[in-house]
Design a protein around this motif. Structure first.
Motif, PDB file in Angstrom:
ATOM      1  N   LEU A  94       6.704  -5.485  -1.224  1.00  0.00           N
ATOM      2  CA  LEU A  94       6.342  -5.459  -2.645  1.00  0.00           C
ATOM      3  C   LEU A  94       6.670  -4.104  -3.257  1.00  0.00           C
ATOM      4  O   LEU A  94       7.147  -4.027  -4.399  1.00  0.00           O
ATOM      5  CB  LEU A  94       4.851  -5.776  -2.813  1.00  0.00           C
ATOM      6  CG  LEU A  94       4.291  -5.739  -4.227  1.00  0.00           C
ATOM      7  CD1 LEU A  94       5.053  -6.676  -5.155  1.00  0.00           C
ATOM      8  CD2 LEU A  94       2.805  -6.087  -4.224  1.00  0.00           C
ATOM      9  N   ALA A 172       2.929  -1.840  -8.281  1.00  0.00           N
ATOM     10  CA  ALA A 172       2.876  -2.369  -6.916  1.00  0.00           C
ATOM     11  C   ALA A 172       1.789  -1.669  -6.108  1.00  0.00           C
ATOM     12  O   ALA A 172       1.049  -2.317  -5.352  1.00  0.00           O
ATOM     13  CB  ALA A 172       4.233  -2.200  -6.234  1.00  0.00           C
ATOM     14  N   MET A 176      -1.554  -3.224  -4.127  1.00  0.00           N
ATOM     15  CA  MET A 176      -1.718  -2.974  -2.696  1.00  0.00           C
ATOM     16  C   MET A 176      -2.925  -2.094  -2.369  1.00  0.00           C
ATOM     17  O   MET A 176      -3.133  -1.723  -1.220  1.00  0.00           O
ATOM     18  CB  MET A 176      -0.445  -2.339  -2.132  1.00  0.00           C
ATOM     19  CG  MET A 176       0.746  -3.279  -2.163  1.00  0.00           C
ATOM     20  SD  MET A 176       2.188  -2.640  -1.290  1.00  0.00           S
ATOM     21  CE  MET A 176       2.643  -1.289  -2.348  1.00  0.00           C
ATOM     22  N   PHE A 227      -0.167  -9.752   3.169  1.00  0.00           N
ATOM     23  CA  PHE A 227       0.615 -10.551   2.229  1.00  0.00           C
ATOM     24  C   PHE A 227       2.075 -10.112   2.121  1.00  0.00           C
ATOM     25  O   PHE A 227       2.750 -10.428   1.141  1.00  0.00           O
ATOM     26  CB  PHE A 227      -0.037 -10.585   0.843  1.00  0.00           C
ATOM     27  CG  PHE A 227      -0.342  -9.245   0.234  1.00  0.00           C
ATOM     28  CD1 PHE A 227       0.649  -8.455  -0.317  1.00  0.00           C
ATOM     29  CD2 PHE A 227      -1.645  -8.776   0.181  1.00  0.00           C
ATOM     30  CE1 PHE A 227       0.371  -7.229  -0.892  1.00  0.00           C
ATOM     31  CE2 PHE A 227      -1.944  -7.550  -0.395  1.00  0.00           C
ATOM     32  CZ  PHE A 227      -0.933  -6.777  -0.944  1.00  0.00           C
ATOM     33  N   SER A 231       4.749 -11.984  -1.321  1.00  0.00           N
ATOM     34  CA  SER A 231       4.624 -10.998  -2.398  1.00  0.00           C
ATOM     35  C   SER A 231       5.813 -11.110  -3.333  1.00  0.00           C
ATOM     36  O   SER A 231       6.892 -11.569  -2.951  1.00  0.00           O
ATOM     37  CB  SER A 231       4.526  -9.578  -1.830  1.00  0.00           C
ATOM     38  OG  SER A 231       5.688  -9.255  -1.082  1.00  0.00           O
ATOM     39  N   TYR A 233       7.554  -9.225  -7.199  1.00  0.00           N
ATOM     40  CA  TYR A 233       7.506  -8.338  -8.365  1.00  0.00           C
ATOM     41  C   TYR A 233       8.439  -8.906  -9.418  1.00  0.00           C
ATOM     42  O   TYR A 233       9.641  -9.078  -9.179  1.00  0.00           O
ATOM     43  CB  TYR A 233       7.926  -6.908  -8.005  1.00  0.00           C
ATOM     44  CG  TYR A 233       7.688  -5.932  -9.146  1.00  0.00           C
ATOM     45  CD1 TYR A 233       6.406  -5.516  -9.449  1.00  0.00           C
ATOM     46  CD2 TYR A 233       8.741  -5.464  -9.927  1.00  0.00           C
ATOM     47  CE1 TYR A 233       6.162  -4.636 -10.492  1.00  0.00           C
ATOM     48  CE2 TYR A 233       8.511  -4.576 -10.980  1.00  0.00           C
ATOM     49  CZ  TYR A 233       7.215  -4.178 -11.254  1.00  0.00           C
ATOM     50  OH  TYR A 233       6.968  -3.315 -12.299  1.00  0.00           O
ATOM     51  N   THR A 251       2.408  -9.022  -7.298  1.00  0.00           N
ATOM     52  CA  THR A 251       1.387  -9.884  -6.718  1.00  0.00           C
ATOM     53  C   THR A 251       1.614 -10.099  -5.233  1.00  0.00           C
ATOM     54  O   THR A 251       2.752 -10.119  -4.756  1.00  0.00           O
ATOM     55  CB  THR A 251       1.326 -11.249  -7.437  1.00  0.00           C
ATOM     56  OG1 THR A 251       0.225 -12.000  -6.947  1.00  0.00           O
ATOM     57  CG2 THR A 251       2.599 -12.044  -7.224  1.00  0.00           C
ATOM     58  N   GLY A 252       0.510 -10.244  -4.514  1.00  0.00           N
ATOM     59  CA  GLY A 252       0.539 -10.600  -3.105  1.00  0.00           C
ATOM     60  C   GLY A 252      -0.535 -11.642  -2.843  1.00  0.00           C
ATOM     61  O   GLY A 252      -1.663 -11.504  -3.334  1.00  0.00           O
ATOM     62  N   ALA A 329       5.675 -15.639  -5.039  1.00  0.00           N
ATOM     63  CA  ALA A 329       4.916 -15.157  -3.874  1.00  0.00           C
ATOM     64  C   ALA A 329       4.507 -16.309  -2.962  1.00  0.00           C
ATOM     65  O   ALA A 329       4.550 -16.192  -1.730  1.00  0.00           O
ATOM     66  CB  ALA A 329       3.702 -14.371  -4.337  1.00  0.00           C
TER      67      ALA A 329
END
Length: 337
Positions: A94, A172, A176, A227, A231, A233, A251-252, A329
């Motif tokens: 990510l 990101a 995380m 994740f 994941s 972006y 997102t993850g 994702a």
């Protein structure tokens, strides 16, 4: 550009002491944002302290302690090296995706990881010294509030400032749950959660973050996550390169089959800092990973937006971008292409 003193140092403690004793000094690393601001007469340091020779460029696995399995990224490492490092591409793709979506290859080759976090808004009124701007000149007013505010915030803004924060990398890092390690004057290390590092404008939009003058970003800590394979972006912008986000989403998803154990969602281009989409995250927890659920969560998040005159389109765009990122994702990926 105004005259300034240029000071070299090869020691972190010496660099911090030099900055601490001069309230109008700035650290110089890649210089990709600071020098532009100095040329436009927005930033006016009378001393630049060159920190490019400090030994803060390594990327290494964390093998001990509560964060074992994570990665430590040097604050003075280049964005390009972070994005392409084997550990990052394998376990934290990510971050790679977000960095590669930012700026241009030439700038990524110069920009540092810590400097990326410190970059300032690209609001046109902030750059135009003929216009009132509370971020540049506190108390002068916010020209964007009643001016052309297409690029500006829909979350977390105040009457003092409606500017947005431009970094892709930081979005990101927010998703995380990264930590920013900074060295203080006494040599102690202070750890700041990424979501506490940047500030909303409130009554002091001139303060972008929670760093104290004299503190130096030494490293960025990425905790282990589950994740990496799920994941995404997604960055929506006016052109495909060298453009800042209208809306971006990192997102993850942690999945158990098709069930969402947890969702990690952060947005860029919508606030004075990376915006954690906590409403959408909460709604997705325990739900099936379906397009319908992604759409409901995205619309619930964006229903709390407060758009300005020219950026009402960001409400729908935000919902679509969150939905698209969650879909990507959920499909899964093992590596960065």
């Amino acid at each position: 550009m105004r005259p300034f003193k240029f000071t070299n140092t090869k020691n972190s403690s010496a660099a911090i002491n030099l900055l601490d004793r001069n309230p109008n000094a700035s650290f110089l690393a890649g210089g990709t944002n600071l020098l532009d601001l100095m040329k436009e007469d927005v930033e006016r340091p009378d001393e630049l302290i060159d920190i490019t020779r400090l030994d803060l460029t390594s990327i290494s696995s964390i093998t001990r302690g509560k964060n074992a399995g994570g990665v430590l990224i040097g604050g003075l490492g280049k964005n390009t090296n972070a994005a392409n490092h084997q550990l990052i591409r394998k376990d934290f793709p990510l971050l790679t995706k977000a960095i590669l979506a930012g700026a241009s290859a030439q700038i990524r080759n110069m920009a540092t990881n810590g400097g990326n976090l410190m970059q300032r808004t690209r609001c046109s009124y902030f750059y135009d010294t003929a216009m009132p701007c509370n971020k540049r000149s506190p108390g002068s007013g916010c020209s964007a509030m009643e001016g052309f505010n297409r690029m500006h915030a829909v979350f977390g803004w105040s009457n003092e400032c409606v500017a947005v924060y431009p970094s892709d990398m930081a979005v990101a890092l927010s998703a995380m749950n990264a930590n920013i390690n900074v060295m203080q004057k006494e040599g102690q290390i202070r750890s700041i959660a990424i979501n506490d590092f940047h500030r909303l404008p409130g009554n002091h939009p001139e303060k972008d973050n929670t760093l104290n003058h004299g503190e130096l970003i030494t490293s960025i800590e990425l905790p282990k996550n589950n994740f990496a394979a799920h994941s995404a972006y997604v960055k929506v912008r006016d052109r495909n390169s060298y453009a800042f986000a209208l809306v971006s989403v990192a997102t993850g998803l942690v999945l158990d089959g098709n069930k969402i154990v947890s969702a990690h969602i952060a947005m860029g281009g919508v606030a004075h800092k990376p915006w954690r989409a906590s409403i959408a995250e909460a709604l997705l927890r325990g739900k099936a990973a379906t397009l319908a659920n992604f759409r409901l969560a995205a619309e619930a998040e964006m229903s709390h937006a407060k758009p300005l005159f020219h950026n009402k389109f960001k409400v729908g765009l935000g919902a679509n971008t969150i939905t698209a990122a969650l879909q990507l994702a959920s499909k899964g990926t093992d590596a960065v292409a």
